[in-house]
Scaffold this motif. Sequence first.
Motif, short mmCIF file in Angstrom:
data_model
loop_
_atom_site.label_atom_id
_atom_site.label_comp_id
_atom_site.label_asym_id
_atom_site.label_seq_id
_atom_site.Cartn_x
_atom_site.Cartn_y
_atom_site.Cartn_z
N LYS A 263 -16.15 -11.46 -2.12
CA LYS A 263 -15.21 -12.57 -1.87
C LYS A 263 -14.32 -12.85 -3.07
O LYS A 263 -13.13 -13.11 -2.90
N VAL A 264 -14.88 -12.83 -4.25
CA VAL A 264 -14.13 -13.25 -5.43
C VAL A 264 -13.47 -12.06 -6.14
O VAL A 264 -12.24 -11.98 -6.22
N GLU A 265 -14.28 -11.14 -6.63
CA GLU A 265 -13.73 -10.07 -7.47
C GLU A 265 -13.06 -8.95 -6.68
O GLU A 265 -11.95 -8.54 -6.99
N LYS A 266 -13.74 -8.44 -5.67
CA LYS A 266 -13.22 -7.28 -4.93
C LYS A 266 -11.94 -7.64 -4.17
O LYS A 266 -11.02 -6.84 -4.09
N ILE B 296 -8.43 -5.54 -4.66
CA ILE B 296 -7.73 -4.86 -3.57
C ILE B 296 -6.34 -5.47 -3.36
O ILE B 296 -5.37 -4.74 -3.11
N ALA B 297 -6.23 -6.79 -3.48
CA ALA B 297 -4.92 -7.43 -3.35
C ALA B 297 -3.95 -6.89 -4.40
O ALA B 297 -2.77 -6.64 -4.11
N TYR C 48 -0.78 2.66 -0.24
CA TYR C 48 -0.77 1.39 0.50
C TYR C 48 -1.72 1.46 1.69
O TYR C 48 -2.55 0.57 1.90
N THR C 49 -1.65 2.56 2.44
CA THR C 49 -2.51 2.75 3.61
C THR C 49 -3.99 2.75 3.20
O THR C 49 -4.82 2.09 3.84
N GLN D 257 -9.35 -2.71 2.33
CA GLN D 257 -9.36 -4.16 2.52
C GLN D 257 -10.01 -4.52 3.87
O GLN D 257 -10.83 -5.44 3.94
N ALA D 258 -9.67 -3.78 4.92
CA ALA D 258 -10.24 -4.05 6.24
C ALA D 258 -11.75 -3.84 6.24
O ALA D 258 -12.51 -4.66 6.79
#
Length: 160
Positions: free
Chosen positions: A25-28, A32-33, A51-52, A58-59
Amino acid sequence: MSKTSQTVLTPNGYKKIEEEFEYLKVEKRKEIAERIKIARGFGDLSENAEYTAAKEEQAKMETRIAELKKILENAVVIDETNIPSDTVSIGSKVTVYDEEFEEEVVYSIVGSMEANPIENKISDKSPVGIALLGAKADETVDVETPDGIVKLKVLKIEKD
């Protein structure tokens, strides 16, 4: 819609899942963002492999976060003070003598979410776990395996 099932966890197992949940939730999420932001700068998104890949990661991460959240919300944490020391139960560390292989093996009985055969953490739903649950020291239990019955003699029961 199916009924939500509870997940039985030891306090250690709950802590590990909680730590993974917080890390993702916090670091990863931030990591990824940032990758997505950098990849956007490479131009045309329809032909942008970076990007893909970042969007796919991310998904997957968001799916895992949702899974962990559900597990934590429905977790039943074993109260270590209620783990009997004379009977095998979830949270027990059991030393057994495997008659077929003529060797001692130590198993930790855990809920299915924590099972890890490499670490000898076996699920209460596994054949060995099912056979050992409720057993007392000096009892021999029969474990049904695809190769036939295996006999395990309970030598020692401890709190894990």
